[in-house]
Design an enzyme around this catalytic site. Structure first.
Site, PDB file in Angstrom:
ATOM      1  N   MET A  30       0.846  -1.191   0.000  1.00 55.18           N
ATOM      2  CA  MET A  30       0.000   0.000   0.000  1.00 55.18           C
ATOM      3  C   MET A  30       0.885   1.246   0.000  1.00 55.18           C
ATOM      4  O   MET A  30       0.434   2.345   0.302  1.00 55.18           O
ATOM      5  CB  MET A  30      -0.947  -0.009   1.201  1.00 55.18           C
ATOM      6  CG  MET A  30      -1.939  -1.183   1.123  1.00 55.18           C
ATOM      7  SD  MET A  30      -3.474  -0.898   2.004  1.00 55.18           S
ATOM      8  CE  MET A  30      -2.884  -0.666   3.662  1.00 55.18           C
ATOM      9  N   HIS A  37       9.347  -3.664   3.358  1.00 53.12           N
ATOM     10  CA  HIS A  37       8.916  -3.790   1.955  1.00 53.12           C
ATOM     11  C   HIS A  37      10.129  -4.006   1.039  1.00 53.12           C
ATOM     12  O   HIS A  37      10.092  -4.819   0.107  1.00 53.12           O
ATOM     13  CB  HIS A  37       8.237  -2.498   1.490  1.00 53.12           C
ATOM     14  CG  HIS A  37       6.914  -2.215   2.106  1.00 53.12           C
ATOM     15  ND1 HIS A  37       6.665  -1.078   2.824  1.00 53.12           N
ATOM     16  CD2 HIS A  37       5.747  -2.915   2.093  1.00 53.12           C
ATOM     17  CE1 HIS A  37       5.402  -1.072   3.225  1.00 53.12           C
ATOM     18  NE2 HIS A  37       4.827  -2.179   2.817  1.00 53.12           N
ATOM     19  N   GLN A  61     -10.316  -2.640   2.224  1.00 52.48           N
ATOM     20  CA  GLN A  61      -9.822  -3.337   3.421  1.00 52.48           C
ATOM     21  C   GLN A  61      -9.819  -2.436   4.661  1.00 52.48           C
ATOM     22  O   GLN A  61      -9.368  -2.856   5.715  1.00 52.48           O
ATOM     23  CB  GLN A  61      -8.452  -3.956   3.181  1.00 52.48           C
ATOM     24  CG  GLN A  61      -7.306  -2.975   3.008  1.00 52.48           C
ATOM     25  CD  GLN A  61      -6.024  -3.670   2.593  1.00 52.48           C
ATOM     26  OE1 GLN A  61      -5.857  -4.073   1.446  1.00 52.48           O
ATOM     27  NE2 GLN A  61      -5.091  -3.836   3.524  1.00 52.48           N
ATOM     28  N   GLN A 148       5.903 -11.694   7.093  1.00 53.21           N
ATOM     29  CA  GLN A 148       5.416 -12.448   8.259  1.00 53.21           C
ATOM     30  C   GLN A 148       4.839 -11.508   9.325  1.00 53.21           C
ATOM     31  O   GLN A 148       4.057 -11.918  10.168  1.00 53.21           O
ATOM     32  CB  GLN A 148       6.564 -13.306   8.820  1.00 53.21           C
ATOM     33  CG  GLN A 148       6.284 -14.008  10.133  1.00 53.21           C
ATOM     34  CD  GLN A 148       5.159 -15.049  10.024  1.00 53.21           C
ATOM     35  OE1 GLN A 148       4.811 -15.498   8.924  1.00 53.21           O
ATOM     36  NE2 GLN A 148       4.595 -15.442  11.155  1.00 53.21           N
ATOM     37  N   LYS A 149       5.191 -10.233   9.271  1.00 53.28           N
ATOM     38  CA  LYS A 149       4.633  -9.246  10.197  1.00 53.28           C
ATOM     39  C   LYS A 149       3.097  -9.311  10.170  1.00 53.28           C
ATOM     40  O   LYS A 149       2.441  -9.238  11.189  1.00 53.28           O
ATOM     41  CB  LYS A 149       5.170  -7.876   9.817  1.00 53.28           C
ATOM     42  CG  LYS A 149       4.302  -6.686  10.088  1.00 53.28           C
ATOM     43  CD  LYS A 149       4.444  -6.151  11.467  1.00 53.28           C
ATOM     44  CE  LYS A 149       3.699  -4.851  11.680  1.00 53.28           C
ATOM     45  NZ  LYS A 149       2.698  -4.507  10.708  1.00 53.28           N
ATOM     46  N   SER A 186       4.312   0.906   7.992  1.00 57.72           N
ATOM     47  CA  SER A 186       4.058   2.263   7.479  1.00 57.72           C
ATOM     48  C   SER A 186       3.356   3.086   8.537  1.00 57.72           C
ATOM     49  O   SER A 186       3.452   4.314   8.551  1.00 57.72           O
ATOM     50  CB  SER A 186       3.198   2.201   6.218  1.00 57.72           C
ATOM     51  OG  SER A 186       3.818   1.384   5.263  1.00 57.72           O
ATOM     52  N   ARG A 187       2.619   2.427   9.435  1.00 56.83           N
ATOM     53  CA  ARG A 187       1.858   3.165  10.461  1.00 56.83           C
ATOM     54  C   ARG A 187       2.746   3.681  11.590  1.00 56.83           C
ATOM     55  O   ARG A 187       2.283   4.488  12.392  1.00 56.83           O
ATOM     56  CB  ARG A 187       0.737   2.279  11.020  1.00 56.83           C
ATOM     57  CG  ARG A 187      -0.378   2.045  10.014  1.00 56.83           C
ATOM     58  CD  ARG A 187      -1.578   1.353  10.619  1.00 56.83           C
ATOM     59  NE  ARG A 187      -2.722   1.390   9.738  1.00 56.83           N
ATOM     60  CZ  ARG A 187      -3.097   0.391   8.927  1.00 56.83           C
ATOM     61  NH1 ARG A 187      -2.404  -0.728   8.890  1.00 56.83           N
ATOM     62  NH2 ARG A 187      -4.166   0.529   8.165  1.00 56.83           N
TER      63      ARG A 187
END
Ligand code: PAF
Length: 281
Positions: A30, A37, A61, A148-149, A186-187
């Site tokens: 995203m 990534h 989503q 896997q996160k 990313s958060r």
């Protein structure tokens, strides 16, 4: 590296690669890329001849009141980073390109989505499974790469690929962490310095669970209790869930006798973070 916005153009790009007998890897994202990534992209570039990374903040989503509007976006930065990681093309469609007027088809999985993030975020995995299926159909990759996160997401996608006989391999790459243990996300950009410090409690909690397991504890409830106590000691943390399931089936177990997933979701301020660790592997 190319930046491609339409389905017709990315299909054309893939057709040309196939014409040269090149294998194709897909890294769905995203955007707002981080080192996790980039690790997926590097692995994809090692395994596949051509690598496509999708950058698409998928509205289906996100639930009402979630962070769809403020989700970080920076395509120029993403392009620079992706190119350095060996990506050949970014697929960055618009919402209208992916979900044109009249769109009404979704992919829904039972059971495996009815726990963990599927409970806290109703409809989330329906959106993920739908967009990932669409990306697979558009790009038709040989391999697709996930972290896997997002352990439940990876299992949902593997299940979907098996159940629907999709013709590609799913490759799951270990979680990449900051030096202090915080899982890349990313958060993380939402966290102020105080929250960033508090967010370390997720990893500390996982390590506590792992320590209990290593000491011989096999009762999931007991391990979750110890992890919960540790996280509750952090005033800025609000637990969504701390749970253990068998891995990869995500079935409730009375005792841990095979591989198990210790997964947690914790809110730090208004930012919901997830993390997990595998026990017994
Ligand atoms: O993990 C993500 O970033 C997203 O859920 C994915 C797989 C790209 C689908 O939108």
């Amino acid at each position: 590296m190319k930046i491609i916005h339409t389905i017709a153009d990315i299909r054309d790009f893939v057709r040309q690669a196939r014409g040269k007998s090149l294998t194709v890897g897909l890294v769905p994202t995203m955007g707002y890329l981080h080192v996790g990534h980039l690790e997926l992209m590097r692995r994809a570039a090692n395994i596949c001849d051509t690598v496509i990374a999708s950058v698409f903040v998928n509205p289906t989503q996100f639930g009402p009141g979630e962070d769809l509007d403020r989700y970080p976006r920076d395509l120029e930065r993403d392009a620079r980073l992706a190119e350095g990681a060996g990506v050949d093309a970014i697929f960055n469609p618009s919402v209208e390109e992916m979900y044109p007027a009249g769109y009404c088809t979704y992919v829904d999985l039972e059971r495996i989505t009815e726990k963990l993030c599927g409970l806290s975020r109703p409809g989330h995995f329906r959106g993920v499974a739908t967009v990932v299926t669409k990306l697979f159909n558009i790009v038709k990759p040989d391999c697709a790469f996930f972290g896997q996160k997002d352990a439940q997401q990876a299992l949902v996608i593997k299940r979907m690929v098996d159940d629907l006989n999709l013709d590609l391999e799913i490759i799951v790459i270990p979680t990449v962490r900051e030096a202090d243990g915080l899982a890349m996300s990313s958060r993380n950009i939402y966290l102020d310095p105080e929250q960033r410090r508090a967010a370390l409690v997720l990893y500390r909690g996982l390590l506590k669970g792992q320590e209990e397991f290593r000491k011989g504890e096999r009762d999931p409830a007991q391990i979750c209790r110890r992890v919960t106590e540790m996280i509750q000691a952090e005033p800025l943390a609000k637990i969504d869930y701390v749970e253990i399931y068998s891995h990869p089936d995500l079935v409730t177990v009375e005792r841990i006798q095979g591989p198990a997933l210790l997964a947690l979701a914790v809110k730090i301020g208004s930012t919901r973070l997830i993390d997990n660790i595998l026990l017994g592997v």
